[in-house]
Each structure stands twice: as structure tokens, then as C-alpha cells.
Write an enzyme that holds these catalytic residues in place. Sequence first.
Site, PDB file in Angstrom:
ATOM      1  CB  SER A 124      24.663  43.235  37.503  1.00  0.00           C
ATOM      2  OG  SER A 124      25.210  44.610  36.448  1.00  0.00           O
ATOM      3  CD  GLU A 126      27.683  46.170  32.269  1.00  0.00           C
ATOM      4  OE1 GLU A 126      28.208  45.413  31.455  1.00  0.00           O
ATOM      5  OE2 GLU A 126      27.718  47.186  32.066  1.00  0.00           O
ATOM      6  CE1 TYR A 148      30.076  41.556  37.259  1.00  0.00           C
ATOM      7  CE2 TYR A 148      28.788  42.885  36.034  1.00  0.00           C
ATOM      8  CZ  TYR A 148      28.896  42.385  37.006  1.00  0.00           C
ATOM      9  OH  TYR A 148      28.251  42.651  38.466  1.00  0.00           O
TER      10      TYR A 148
HETATM   11  P1  NAP Z   1      33.024  44.396  45.186  1.00  0.00           P
HETATM   12  O1  NAP Z   1      33.289  45.654  46.150  1.00  0.00           O
HETATM   13  O2  NAP Z   1      33.953  44.202  44.078  1.00  0.00           O
HETATM   14  O3  NAP Z   1      32.980  43.234  46.107  1.00  0.00           O
HETATM   15  C1  NAP Z   1      33.023  41.796  45.632  1.00  0.00           C
HETATM   16  C2  NAP Z   1      33.444  41.059  46.463  1.00  0.00           C
HETATM   17  O4  NAP Z   1      33.511  39.462  45.959  1.00  0.00           O
HETATM   18  C3  NAP Z   1      35.029  41.144  47.230  1.00  0.00           C
HETATM   19  O5  NAP Z   1      34.615  41.053  48.616  1.00  0.00           O
HETATM   20  C4  NAP Z   1      36.065  40.203  46.669  1.00  0.00           C
HETATM   21  O6  NAP Z   1      36.948  39.646  47.489  1.00  0.00           O
HETATM   22  C5  NAP Z   1      34.757  39.024  46.547  1.00  0.00           C
HETATM   23  N1  NAP Z   1      35.094  38.000  45.968  1.00  0.00           N
HETATM   24  C6  NAP Z   1      35.744  38.098  44.742  1.00  0.00           C
HETATM   25  N2  NAP Z   1      35.992  36.979  44.023  1.00  0.00           N
HETATM   26  C7  NAP Z   1      35.752  36.024  44.985  1.00  0.00           C
HETATM   27  C8  NAP Z   1      36.069  34.444  45.131  1.00  0.00           C
HETATM   28  N3  NAP Z   1      36.556  33.730  44.195  1.00  0.00           N
HETATM   29  N4  NAP Z   1      35.574  33.771  46.324  1.00  0.00           N
HETATM   30  C9  NAP Z   1      34.998  34.438  47.285  1.00  0.00           C
HETATM   31  N5  NAP Z   1      35.009  36.092  47.434  1.00  0.00           N
HETATM   32  C10 NAP Z   1      35.290  36.579  46.260  1.00  0.00           C
HETATM   33  O7  NAP Z   1      31.515  44.350  44.476  1.00  0.00           O
HETATM   34  P2  NAP Z   1      30.353  45.282  45.084  1.00  0.00           P
HETATM   35  O8  NAP Z   1      30.193  46.599  44.155  1.00  0.00           O
HETATM   36  O9  NAP Z   1      30.260  45.303  46.562  1.00  0.00           O
HETATM   37  O10 NAP Z   1      29.133  44.775  44.584  1.00  0.00           O
HETATM   38  C11 NAP Z   1      28.440  43.533  45.159  1.00  0.00           C
HETATM   39  C12 NAP Z   1      27.881  42.287  44.380  1.00  0.00           C
HETATM   40  O11 NAP Z   1      26.902  42.899  43.566  1.00  0.00           O
HETATM   41  C13 NAP Z   1      28.609  41.786  43.421  1.00  0.00           C
HETATM   42  O12 NAP Z   1      28.442  40.414  42.992  1.00  0.00           O
HETATM   43  C14 NAP Z   1      28.498  42.677  41.968  1.00  0.00           C
HETATM   44  O13 NAP Z   1      28.779  41.988  40.695  1.00  0.00           O
HETATM   45  C15 NAP Z   1      27.140  42.962  42.095  1.00  0.00           C
HETATM   46  N6  NAP Z   1      26.650  44.239  41.606  1.00  0.00           N
HETATM   47  C16 NAP Z   1      27.107  45.447  41.866  1.00  0.00           C
HETATM   48  C17 NAP Z   1      26.684  46.758  41.653  1.00  0.00           C
HETATM   49  C18 NAP Z   1      27.376  47.883  41.603  1.00  0.00           C
HETATM   50  O14 NAP Z   1      27.067  49.064  41.180  1.00  0.00           O
HETATM   51  N7  NAP Z   1      28.142  48.092  42.900  1.00  0.00           N
HETATM   52  C19 NAP Z   1      25.708  46.673  40.604  1.00  0.00           C
HETATM   53  C20 NAP Z   1      24.904  45.463  40.374  1.00  0.00           C
HETATM   54  C21 NAP Z   1      25.366  44.338  40.741  1.00  0.00           C
HETATM   55  P3  NAP Z   1      38.069  40.268  47.409  1.00  0.00           P
HETATM   56  O15 NAP Z   1      38.062  41.487  48.341  1.00  0.00           O
HETATM   57  O16 NAP Z   1      38.971  39.176  48.137  1.00  0.00           O
HETATM   58  O17 NAP Z   1      38.553  40.633  46.236  1.00  0.00           O
HETATM   59  O1  G4F Z   2      32.721  52.434  36.978  1.00  0.00           O
HETATM   60  P1  G4F Z   2      32.640  51.287  35.856  1.00  0.00           P
HETATM   61  O2  G4F Z   2      33.988  50.471  35.554  1.00  0.00           O
HETATM   62  O3  G4F Z   2      31.193  50.531  36.332  1.00  0.00           O
HETATM   63  P2  G4F Z   2      30.403  49.653  35.141  1.00  0.00           P
HETATM   64  O4  G4F Z   2      31.025  49.071  34.160  1.00  0.00           O
HETATM   65  O5  G4F Z   2      29.198  50.468  34.791  1.00  0.00           O
HETATM   66  O6  G4F Z   2      29.828  48.379  36.096  1.00  0.00           O
HETATM   67  C1  G4F Z   2      29.550  48.454  37.643  1.00  0.00           C
HETATM   68  O7  G4F Z   2      28.239  48.715  37.502  1.00  0.00           O
HETATM   69  C2  G4F Z   2      27.677  47.564  37.296  1.00  0.00           C
HETATM   70  C3  G4F Z   2      26.106  47.565  37.120  1.00  0.00           C
HETATM   71  O8  G4F Z   2      25.688  48.142  36.274  1.00  0.00           O
HETATM   72  C4  G4F Z   2      27.883  46.333  38.161  1.00  0.00           C
HETATM   73  F1  G4F Z   2      27.188  45.144  37.680  1.00  0.00           F
HETATM   74  C5  G4F Z   2      29.603  46.175  38.198  1.00  0.00           C
HETATM   75  O9  G4F Z   2      29.799  45.141  39.072  1.00  0.00           O
HETATM   76  C6  G4F Z   2      29.995  47.638  38.302  1.00  0.00           C
HETATM   77  O10 G4F Z   2      29.639  47.677  40.004  1.00  0.00           O
HETATM   78  O11 G4F Z   2      32.372  52.122  34.580  1.00  0.00           O
HETATM   79  C7  G4F Z   2      31.389  52.748  34.359  1.00  0.00           C
HETATM   80  C8  G4F Z   2      31.533  53.456  32.890  1.00  0.00           C
HETATM   81  C9  G4F Z   2      31.644  52.579  31.854  1.00  0.00           C
HETATM   82  O12 G4F Z   2      31.055  53.108  30.728  1.00  0.00           O
HETATM   83  C10 G4F Z   2      33.433  52.879  31.117  1.00  0.00           C
HETATM   84  O13 G4F Z   2      33.424  52.725  29.892  1.00  0.00           O
HETATM   85  O14 G4F Z   2      32.701  54.434  33.061  1.00  0.00           O
HETATM   86  C11 G4F Z   2      33.331  54.294  31.778  1.00  0.00           C
HETATM   87  N1  G4F Z   2      34.692  54.939  32.024  1.00  0.00           N
HETATM   88  C12 G4F Z   2      35.280  55.870  31.532  1.00  0.00           C
HETATM   89  N2  G4F Z   2      36.732  55.888  31.825  1.00  0.00           N
HETATM   90  C13 G4F Z   2      35.593  54.161  32.897  1.00  0.00           C
HETATM   91  C14 G4F Z   2      36.646  54.898  32.818  1.00  0.00           C
HETATM   92  N3  G4F Z   2      35.415  53.304  33.850  1.00  0.00           N
HETATM   93  C15 G4F Z   2      36.490  52.650  34.563  1.00  0.00           C
HETATM   94  N4  G4F Z   2      36.241  51.846  35.480  1.00  0.00           N
HETATM   95  N5  G4F Z   2      37.453  53.483  34.479  1.00  0.00           N
HETATM   96  C16 G4F Z   2      37.752  54.586  33.815  1.00  0.00           C
HETATM   97  O15 G4F Z   2      38.961  55.066  33.511  1.00  0.00           O
END
Ligand code: NAP
Ligand code: G4F
Length: 323
Positions: A124, A126, A148
Site C-alpha cells: 500500500s 500508506e 496499518y
Molecule cells: P477490503 O474491501 O477491506 O477487503 C479486505 C478483505 O479482507 C475483506 O474481504 C475481509 O473480509 C478480508 N479479511 C479481513 N480480515 C480477515 C481475516 N482475518 N481472515 C480472512 N480474511 C480477512 O479491502 P480492499 O480495498 O479490497 O483492498 C484489498 C487489499 O489491498 C487489502 O489488503 C488492502 O489493505 C490493500 N490495499 C488497498 C488499497 C485501496 O485503496 N483499496 C490500496 C492499497 C492496498 P470481511 O469481508 O469478512 O471483512
Molecule cells: O478513505 P480513507 O479512509 O482511506 P486511506 O486512509 O487513504 O486508506 C485507503 O487507502 C490506502 C492506500 O493509500 C489503503 F492501503 C487502505 O487500505 C485504504 O484503502 O481516508 C482517506 C483520507 C484520510 O486522509 C482521512 O483522514 O480521508 C480523510 N477523511 C476525512 N474525513 C476521512 C474522513 N476518512 C474517512 N474514512 N472518513 C471520514 O469521515
Amino acid sequence: MTKTAFITGINGMDGSHLADLLLTKGYKVYGMERRSSNANDVNTKHLKDDITILNGDMTDQNSLLRCLKECNPDEVYNLAAQSFVGESWNTPEHTSEVTGIGVLRVLEAIREFNPKIRFYQASSSEMFGRMVENPAKETTPFYPRSPYGVAKLYGHWITKNYRESYNMFACSGILFNHESERRGIEFVTRKISDGVARIKLGLADHITLGNLEAKRDWGYAPDYVKAMWLMLQQDTADDYVIATGETHSIREFLDVAFKYIGINNWALYIKQDPRFMRPAEVDVLRGDYTKAKTQMEWNPDTSFENLVKKMVDNDLELLKKDI
Ligand code: NAP
Ligand code: G4F
């Protein structure tokens, strides 16, 4: 020959989009889900006749090994994680177990069952946290700002270590934020698209948010799962930044979303609450995807404006069904 893929986190946003993609490529797809008291298949309901669900948990080593034995995959995509950054301050130990050590467990299961399996780790942006270099690329030093981000850094380095120690085909995609209609409701983009749709339909009169100044490099998830697949089709295992190269603030996201439904003075509809502020914020993220572009011919296809509009349109349609 038909390839088999095993996806952890199948019910998540990325897991479901990746399954869609791999099915179009003729893969046999297995997905892992953990036990839940209620069905959690909103993203995968449409796939139920086309994929096989296996039960396992990232905190249970034997369950991961059993899953591999059951499906005998060519490729493993490790997408499961406690993926919500804000939650990682509430449950830092759990987040480290699932998001960090969980990666080690999957790698160990592969090493024991069949070290020739190709492995994708969901790293990520992050991990860049307080960005040392902007835009960040594969060689940029890491500076995570949340439990995280620290857990993801462990997953990233252990993947690299298993590649170097055991010559495993193990890759990390360092993905910047990507979103879609299937995004979880607690993430800021979906919270906004859902809130804006509710306001448009007269179901709500405001959205409560935290820090509006933060900037993210937001792409569209279906574009990003293509990059995951491409990484495992290369001749050698490597790590790649996947991003758009653009960064936009939460304010800009609000601006596009509200103007799309015809509201210009959107500040009147926003409340801020310290509950949604983070103990340590990542102020800005922006990625340089040159390596992915040159080596894998990967490009993001969906613009920021289109991403926002797709999400708002989707939430309008979903909410209209309930009215
Ligand atoms: P997501 O929608 O939160 O999906 C995460 C999945 O992991 C869910 O299906 C969840 O299951 C499962 N999970 C959580 N804890 C578990 C456990 N103990 N055992 C088995 N499964 C478990 O995340 P996403 O946005 O699709 O992201 C996919 C991956 O990419 C994650 O690793 C995330 O950290 C990473 N990532 C995401 C982004 C982004 O912007 N979306 C960017 C960089 C990296 P439940 O449905 O049961 O909760
Ligand atoms: O949507 P967010 O919660 O995503 P964040 O923290 O960027 O993380 C996501 O992207 C990562 C990749 O860079 C992944 F690895 C991670 O798994 C996830 O998918 O927050 C985005 C921004 C933050 O700066 C937060 O402080 O939005 C700001 N924010 C402002 N108000 C809020 C809110 N975030 C959330 N969730 N809820 C609010 O009300």
C-alpha cells in the site's frame, strides 16, 4: 491449459473485481472468506455460480495450508487485510496479526505446499506515509504513519525476503488509493458518494467528515486489479507502484460529487467531527507509475471526475431501489 487462482479477501472490493477479471481470462477461481455471523457477499453475490468459496482466516496458519491443498493454485493473490487505516489505531495488535503476520502465514503455506506458486501481495501507498519524495516510486524510502502502514510494511518486506531467500515468484503491488462502486462505506470516497446521493434524494441533509485537506492519488479499482494480474504474468518477480500520478483533496472530491448533482454551495452540507480525525495523518499521496507503464504497459484508464461520477450514480441507483 486452465489456470487456477486463489484469492484471499474475496468479498472485499478488490477481491471481487479481480475475480471478475480472472473469470474473463478463463481462470478457475477460488476465494477465501472468514466465518461471519451474517452473509457478507454483497460484492460477490453475482459470482456465486462461477467461483468456489473456501473457509479460512489470516490468523490461522493451518486453514491457509488447507485452502491451498484444496484448490492447488497456480497463482495466489493475498488481498485479505484489516484494511481500514482509522480502525488500526483502535485494534493495532489485530491489524498487525492480519495485515502483517498474515502475509507471512500465506507465504509459509505456499513454501510448504508448492513454492512454485506465483504470489501477489497487496502492498500500500500508506507505507510512504509522510512522503519523503513526491511522487513516490519503488525506490522511495518508506515512512508509515499508522499501525496499518507499519503492518503493510512488514508484509511488503517479508514478501521481498521470501523472494530472495527461497527464489519464490513473490511480487508486491504498491497500490495507491483506488475506489469503486463496491468500496466499503466507511472509506471517505464511498461515504461522500453515498452522502451526496442521500442529500439529492432528500434522505439526509449533511455529511459528517474529518480532515478535508488530505490529498490522495485516487484511481479506479477495476483498472488496478489488471495490474495485479499483469505482475504475475511477467518473466521475473518484482515490485511495482500502481497510481494515476494525480493528487486531489477531499474538498475536490466533494466539489465534483456535489456539482454533479447540481449543488455548488456544498460547504453548507458538510459537518466536521474530531471523531473522524486521525492521531497521525498522511497529508498527501501521489505515485509515479513509470515502471508499471514501461515494463508491463499498464496505464490507469479512468479519470478522477469519472470515478466520482460512477460512484455517485451507483449510490443514487442503490438508494432509489429502497425508496
Ligand atoms: P477490503 O474491501 O477491506 O477487503 C479486505 C478483505 O479482507 C475483506 O474481504 C475481509 O473480509 C478480508 N479479511 C479481513 N480480515 C480477515 C481475516 N482475518 N481472515 C480472512 N480474511 C480477512 O479491502 P480492499 O480495498 O479490497 O483492498 C484489498 C487489499 O489491498 C487489502 O489488503 C488492502 O489493505 C490493500 N490495499 C488497498 C488499497 C485501496 O485503496 N483499496 C490500496 C492499497 C492496498 P470481511 O469481508 O469478512 O471483512
Ligand atoms: O478513505 P480513507 O479512509 O482511506 P486511506 O486512509 O487513504 O486508506 C485507503 O487507502 C490506502 C492506500 O493509500 C489503503 F492501503 C487502505 O487500505 C485504504 O484503502 O481516508 C482517506 C483520507 C484520510 O486522509 C482521512 O483522514 O480521508 C480523510 N477523511 C476525512 N474525513 C476521512 C474522513 N476518512 C474517512 N474514512 N472518513 C471520514 O469521515
